[in-house]
Every structure is written in structure tokens, then in C-alpha cells.
Enzyme design. Structure first.
Site, PDB file in Angstrom:
ATOM      1  CE1 TYR A  19      -4.512   0.491  -0.111  1.00  0.00           C
ATOM      2  CE2 TYR A  19      -3.685   2.589   0.676  1.00  0.00           C
ATOM      3  CZ  TYR A  19      -4.696   1.840   0.113  1.00  0.00           C
ATOM      4  OH  TYR A  19      -5.875   2.429  -0.258  1.00  0.00           O
ATOM      5  CD  GLU A  31      -2.141   5.127  -6.529  1.00  0.00           C
ATOM      6  OE1 GLU A  31      -2.772   6.063  -6.020  1.00  0.00           O
ATOM      7  OE2 GLU A  31      -2.494   3.932  -6.419  1.00  0.00           O
TER       8      GLU A  31
HETATM    9  C1  LIG Z   1     -13.715  13.379  -4.285  1.00  0.00           C
HETATM   10  C2  LIG Z   1     -12.936  12.445  -3.483  1.00  0.00           C
HETATM   11  C3  LIG Z   1     -11.583  12.176  -4.058  1.00  0.00           C
HETATM   12  C4  LIG Z   1     -10.966  11.129  -3.268  1.00  0.00           C
HETATM   13  C5  LIG Z   1      -9.614  10.834  -3.705  1.00  0.00           C
HETATM   14  C6  LIG Z   1      -9.064   9.916  -2.712  1.00  0.00           C
HETATM   15  C7  LIG Z   1      -7.677   9.558  -2.938  1.00  0.00           C
HETATM   16  C8  LIG Z   1      -7.290   8.554  -1.919  1.00  0.00           C
HETATM   17  C9  LIG Z   1      -6.149   7.789  -2.335  1.00  0.00           C
HETATM   18  C10 LIG Z   1      -6.000   6.536  -1.535  1.00  0.00           C
HETATM   19  C11 LIG Z   1      -4.778   5.825  -1.903  1.00  0.00           C
HETATM   20  C12 LIG Z   1      -5.056   4.655  -2.822  1.00  0.00           C
HETATM   21  C13 LIG Z   1      -3.797   3.986  -3.088  1.00  0.00           C
HETATM   22  C14 LIG Z   1      -3.972   2.645  -3.746  1.00  0.00           C
HETATM   23  O1  LIG Z   1      -4.500   2.852  -5.009  1.00  0.00           O
HETATM   24  C15 LIG Z   1      -2.661   1.989  -3.804  1.00  0.00           C
HETATM   25  C16 LIG Z   1      -2.774   0.540  -4.004  1.00  0.00           C
HETATM   26  O2  LIG Z   1      -3.778  -0.075  -4.176  1.00  0.00           O
HETATM   27  S1  LIG Z   1      -1.280  -0.257  -3.923  1.00  0.00           S
HETATM   28  C17 LIG Z   1      -1.634  -1.952  -3.849  1.00  0.00           C
HETATM   29  C18 LIG Z   1      -2.026  -2.419  -2.465  1.00  0.00           C
HETATM   30  N1  LIG Z   1      -3.370  -2.093  -2.227  1.00  0.00           N
HETATM   31  C19 LIG Z   1      -4.148  -2.755  -1.316  1.00  0.00           C
HETATM   32  O3  LIG Z   1      -3.720  -3.649  -0.635  1.00  0.00           O
HETATM   33  C20 LIG Z   1      -5.568  -2.325  -1.203  1.00  0.00           C
HETATM   34  C21 LIG Z   1      -6.484  -3.368  -1.750  1.00  0.00           C
HETATM   35  N2  LIG Z   1      -7.850  -2.976  -1.553  1.00  0.00           N
HETATM   36  C22 LIG Z   1      -8.591  -3.339  -0.498  1.00  0.00           C
HETATM   37  O4  LIG Z   1      -8.181  -4.070   0.368  1.00  0.00           O
HETATM   38  C23 LIG Z   1     -10.017  -2.819  -0.440  1.00  0.00           C
HETATM   39  O5  LIG Z   1     -10.289  -2.184  -1.598  1.00  0.00           O
HETATM   40  C24 LIG Z   1     -10.309  -1.946   0.793  1.00  0.00           C
HETATM   41  C25 LIG Z   1     -11.614  -1.181   0.572  1.00  0.00           C
HETATM   42  C26 LIG Z   1      -9.172  -0.946   1.005  1.00  0.00           C
HETATM   43  C27 LIG Z   1     -10.471  -2.836   2.022  1.00  0.00           C
HETATM   44  O6  LIG Z   1     -11.316  -3.894   1.809  1.00  0.00           O
HETATM   45  P1  LIG Z   1     -12.586  -4.251   2.733  1.00  0.00           P
HETATM   46  O7  LIG Z   1     -13.017  -3.113   3.551  1.00  0.00           O
HETATM   47  O8  LIG Z   1     -13.608  -4.854   1.862  1.00  0.00           O
HETATM   48  O9  LIG Z   1     -12.023  -5.293   3.730  1.00  0.00           O
HETATM   49  P2  LIG Z   1     -12.117  -6.862   3.663  1.00  0.00           P
HETATM   50  O10 LIG Z   1     -11.398  -7.340   2.468  1.00  0.00           O
HETATM   51  O11 LIG Z   1     -11.642  -7.339   4.973  1.00  0.00           O
HETATM   52  O12 LIG Z   1     -13.678  -7.185   3.462  1.00  0.00           O
HETATM   53  C28 LIG Z   1     -14.616  -6.963   4.505  1.00  0.00           C
HETATM   54  C29 LIG Z   1     -15.729  -8.023   4.428  1.00  0.00           C
HETATM   55  O13 LIG Z   1     -16.468  -7.861   3.222  1.00  0.00           O
HETATM   56  C30 LIG Z   1     -16.350  -9.020   2.401  1.00  0.00           C
HETATM   57  N3  LIG Z   1     -16.163  -8.567   1.031  1.00  0.00           N
HETATM   58  C31 LIG Z   1     -15.632  -7.413   0.637  1.00  0.00           C
HETATM   59  N4  LIG Z   1     -15.615  -7.316  -0.695  1.00  0.00           N
HETATM   60  C32 LIG Z   1     -16.135  -8.468  -1.159  1.00  0.00           C
HETATM   61  C33 LIG Z   1     -16.375  -9.001  -2.450  1.00  0.00           C
HETATM   62  N5  LIG Z   1     -16.062  -8.291  -3.554  1.00  0.00           N
HETATM   63  N6  LIG Z   1     -16.926 -10.228  -2.531  1.00  0.00           N
HETATM   64  C34 LIG Z   1     -17.248 -10.949  -1.444  1.00  0.00           C
HETATM   65  N7  LIG Z   1     -17.048 -10.503  -0.176  1.00  0.00           N
HETATM   66  C35 LIG Z   1     -16.493  -9.278  -0.052  1.00  0.00           C
HETATM   67  C36 LIG Z   1     -15.110  -9.741   2.904  1.00  0.00           C
HETATM   68  O14 LIG Z   1     -15.148 -11.111   2.655  1.00  0.00           O
HETATM   69  C37 LIG Z   1     -15.174  -9.435   4.369  1.00  0.00           C
HETATM   70  O15 LIG Z   1     -16.141 -10.259   4.966  1.00  0.00           O
HETATM   71  P3  LIG Z   1     -15.817 -11.050   6.341  1.00  0.00           P
HETATM   72  O16 LIG Z   1     -15.473 -10.008   7.339  1.00  0.00           O
HETATM   73  O17 LIG Z   1     -17.051 -11.820   6.626  1.00  0.00           O
HETATM   74  O18 LIG Z   1     -14.645 -11.912   6.008  1.00  0.00           O
END
Ligand SMILES: CCCCCCCCCCCCC[C@@H](O)CC(=O)SCCNC(=O)CCNC(=O)[C@H](O)C(C)(C)COP(=O)(O)OP(=O)(O)OC[C@H]1O[C@@H](n2cnc3c(N)ncnc32)[C@H](O)[C@@H]1OP(=O)(O)O
Length: 363
Positions: A287, A294
Site C-alpha cells: 500500500y 502514484e
Molecule cells: C472526491 C474524493 C476524491 C478522493 C480521492 C481519494 C484519494 C485517496 C487515495 C488513496 C490511496 C489509494 C492507493 C492505492 O491505489 C494503492 C494501491 O492499491 S497499492 C496496492 C495495495 N493495495 C491494497 O492492498 C488495497 C487493496 N484494496 C482493499 O483491500 C479494499 O479495496 C479496501 C476497501 C481498502 C479494504 O477492503 P474491505 O473493507 O472490503 O475489507 P475486507 O477485504 O476485509 O472485506 C470486509 C468483508 O467484506 C467481504 N467482502 C468485501 N468485498 C467483497 C467481495 N467483492 N466479494 C465478497 N465478499 C467481499 C469480505 O469477505 C469481508 O467479509 P468477512 O469479514 O465476513 O470476512
């Protein structure tokens, strides 16, 4: 207490937390007279026992209080009796008198010690709870299967898309070395556009209550990436042949080839521990690296926006010609690092919650 004047059958016993089970060794038993009075079981029947065809009888005064009802069933070979305990406690022996009656012996076919019985009790309880939770889930949400099917398909498509990008970039890196950096965009952008447009669904899903994700972290994640992809890289040709594209795309796709399969398994109520660990761990280095990559792209784009005046804001004549989009990008850089902080914290909490609940399940 057995009556020594009369014939007694062999009686075998075992217990569970809630009941006592007796097996009376009497074939073709007839004229059964079984009753419970003042915690004492009275048994009398005609049948074929150790002393041939005769009348057999016995009495047993139980160690602890039992319920007044006796359940019994006679088969060709034996009479089975079940007496329910008043309290679910483990008895140290069957009868009040310390000396075991001669006709009484443990039923080794049914015998369990306290820990075996406790284990059985826990398993039964767990099964009951699971059954109730599945039933209430189905009753609560008749569309659960449909929702899971939809999420599974969404995650599968994303997984295939990001895998294609990741494999394509890796193969090109091995074949072309550093030269592959410069045309990453031209070889993978179409697929990245497709995946990132689809990713907007991830903002909608929590709004519809389809996943437990917070809306805000998902919105930051998807909008943040799409600003980079569509505004910085997509609209500036000069940016598309820069090596930074390679790092941005590679970091994005690396997390996604683990995240989406993890979600797919979650949709079918399955967990692969190693995958869960990877999903909730590799974001820690990825991240910040992703945000730095970016940020480099944004900084490299600023002079190009200054030069081309693309997206510049027209100003009143007195203030000059127009306000370059690079100023907006300077503000965006600050928002980006705030966004990194918010999502890093969110992912840290998700990681803690996930591993804490797994630990609890393991206990
Ligand atoms: C006008 C406003 C302008 C705003 C501009 C804002 C700019 C901000 C910039 C922010 C920086 C971004 C940088 C980024 O782009 C860099 C990168 O990505 S680098 C690479 C590394 N990146 C990552 O590791 C992030 C990957 N992404 C994520 O992890 C998710 O998108 C995130 C939302 C960040 C977190 O995920 P989530 O909240 O969903 O957490 P969980 O994975 O633990 O899920 C929670 C529970 O929901 C279930 N779930 C979620 N999605 C699904 C799905 N698609 N299908 C099925 N189930 C899903 C999941 O299973 C969990 O359930 P449980 O708790 O029962 O296990």
C-alpha cells in the site's frame, strides 16, 4: 438395592450429562413393570435370563435426583431403559449405595468418560448452533444464494483481469527486462480500464448491503486509482510511456490476484488459511509503495499539465489566463496521503479483526 431372594438379570449401565442408560439382559421380556418411586427404579418382568425362563426383578436407588418419567423399549434380546437426570451433572457412580450391586456392570458399548461425553455435548451444541444460524440466514435473506453467485462472478472476472495483467507484465519483464517498463500502458491499459471501471461496483456493493465493507474506504480506494488511471495516465500521452506506469500497475495487480480469490472463497464459505494470511498481510508493504508510485506519477504529470493547460481552470482576466490543473494535483497529493492513512488504518483493523476471530475459533 437388589433383593437377594429373587432372580436378578444382568444390568449394564452408562451415562451422559443428561441421562442414564440401562441395558437389562433379558430375552423376550413380557409383563414389564417398570416404575420410578422416590428416586428408585423398580423393574419386574418375565423373560429368558441367566437362570432360564423366569421372573426377574431389581431395584436401583440413583445417586442424584432423576425426573419421574422412565423411557423403556424392549427388543428380542434386551430391555433398554433411559432415565433423565434432574440436573445435567456427571455422576461419580450410579447408585446411592457405595457398594456396586453384583448384577450391575458398565455397558462398555455405550461407555463414555466425562471428557468424551463433554466433547460429544459440545459437538452436538455446535451442530445445533450451526443449523440454527444457517436456517435463520436462509429465512432472513431468501436472495442470499443469488447475491453470493453475483459476488462470486464479479470477483472471478476481476481475478481473471488482474491475473492477465500480472502475468503479461511478468512475462514481458523476463523477456525484455527494463525495456518492458516503457510500454506497460500500451500492452495492458485496456484491461486495466476494464477492471477499474468494474471496480466502481465495489463502491456500490456496500451501499446495497451486499458486503460488509465500509463505503468510505472502498470509495477512497477506487476513486484514488481511477484518478491516476483515467486522469493522469489516460489523458496524458506523454505519461503513458513512463516507467512509473509499470510500478503502479504491478503493485495494483499484485494485491488483487490474492484479494479476489480470497473473496471468491468467502462467497462459497470456504477459507484457505495461507491465502487469508497473504490477503491481510501483503498490503503492508504494497500500500505505501503503491501510494508512493502514484505520487511519483502525479508529480511527473504536473509540468505536462502546466505546459498543455489541459483541464486548467479559466480565470477572470485580472487574475491571469487560467489556473493550471497542477495546482489541483498539489491538493490531490495531500488528499492522497490522507487517504493512505485512512485506508492503512482500515486495513490494519480488518487484519486484527480477522486474525483475532480466527484465534478465537481455534480455542
Ligand atoms: C472526491 C474524493 C476524491 C478522493 C480521492 C481519494 C484519494 C485517496 C487515495 C488513496 C490511496 C489509494 C492507493 C492505492 O491505489 C494503492 C494501491 O492499491 S497499492 C496496492 C495495495 N493495495 C491494497 O492492498 C488495497 C487493496 N484494496 C482493499 O483491500 C479494499 O479495496 C479496501 C476497501 C481498502 C479494504 O477492503 P474491505 O473493507 O472490503 O475489507 P475486507 O477485504 O476485509 O472485506 C470486509 C468483508 O467484506 C467481504 N467482502 C468485501 N468485498 C467483497 C467481495 N467483492 N466479494 C465478497 N465478499 C467481499 C469480505 O469477505 C469481508 O467479509 P468477512 O469479514 O465476513 O470476512
Amino acid at each position: 438395592m437388589s433383593n437377594t431372594q429373587t432372580l436378578t438379570p444382568h444390568v449394564y449401565w452408562a451415562q451422559r450429562h443428561g441421562d442414564v442408560q440401562l441395558r437389562v439382559d433379558l430375552c423376550d421380556a413380557e409383563n414389564l413393570d417398570i416404575s420410578l418411586q422416590e428416586n428408585t427404579l423398580h423393574f419386574k418382568a418375565q423373560g429368558h435370563g441367566a437362570r432360564g425362563d423366569n421372573e426377574y426383578q431389581f431395584t436401583l436407588e440413583f445417586l442424584e435426583p432423576v425426573l419421574p418419567k422412565v423411557l423403556h423399549k424392549s427388543t428380542q434380546r434386551q430391555v433398554n431403559i433411559k432415565v433423565l437426570k434432574k440436573e445435567e451433572v456427571w455422576w461419580s457412580r450410579l447408585t446411592r449405595q457405595e457398594k456396586k450391586p453384583l448384577f450391575l456392570a458398565p455397558d462398555f458399548d455405550r461407555w463414555q468418560d466425562e471428557s468424551d461425553a463433554e466433547k460429544e455435548l459440545h459437538e452436538k451444541e455446535e451442530k445445533r448452533i450451526n443449523k440454527i444460524s444457517v436456517e435463520t440466514r436462509i429465512r432472513k435473506d431468501p436472495y442470499l444464494g443469488l447475491k453470493k453467485g453475483y459476488l462470486f462472478m464479479y470477483n472471478l472476472v476481476q481475478f481473471l483481469g488482474f491475473s492477465w495483467i500480472f502475468v503479461n507484465m511478468t512475462v514481458r519483464l523476463f523477456i525484455l527486462g527494463q525495456d518492458s517498463f516503457y510500454d506497460t500502458f500500451h500492452t495492458t491499459a485496456d484491461m486495466m480500464y476494464f477492471c477499474q471501471m468494474m471496480a466502481v461496483i465495489e463502491i456500490i456493493n456496500p451501499l446495497l448491503g451486499l458486503v460488509k465493507t465500509g463505503f468510505f474506504p472502498a470509495m477512497l480506494q477506487v476513486t484514488g486509482r481511477n484518478v491516476i488511471l483515467f486522469v493522469i495516465l489516460g489523458s496524458l500521452e506523454q505519461m503513458q510511456s513512463k516507467s512509473v506506469v509499470f510500478f503502479v500497475f504491478y503493485l495494483w495487480s499484485t494485491i488483487e490476484i490474492f484479494r479476489y480469490p480470497f473473496y471468491m472463497l468467502a462467497c462459497i464459505d470456504t477459507e484457505w488459511k495461507l491465502l487469508t494470511w497473504v490477503r491481510y498481510t501483503i498490503w503492508i508493504p504494497l500500500y505505501p509503495l503503491g501510494v508512493v508510485a502514484e505520487a511519483v506519477a502525479v508529480i511527473q504529470a504536473m509540468p505536462i499539465f502546466d505546459e498543455t493547460r489541459l483541464y486548467s481552470l479559466p480565470l477572470p482576466k485580472a487574475l491571469g489566463q487560467s489556473l493550471s490543473f497542477s495546482y489541483t494535483l498539489q491538493v490531490y497529493l495531500i488528499i492522497m496521503f490522507l487517504g493512505l492513512f485512512v485506508n492503512f488504518r482500515h486495513l490494519y483493523k480488518q487484519r486484527k479483526r480477522r486474525f483475532r476471530s480466527r484465534k478465537r475459533k481455534a480455542i
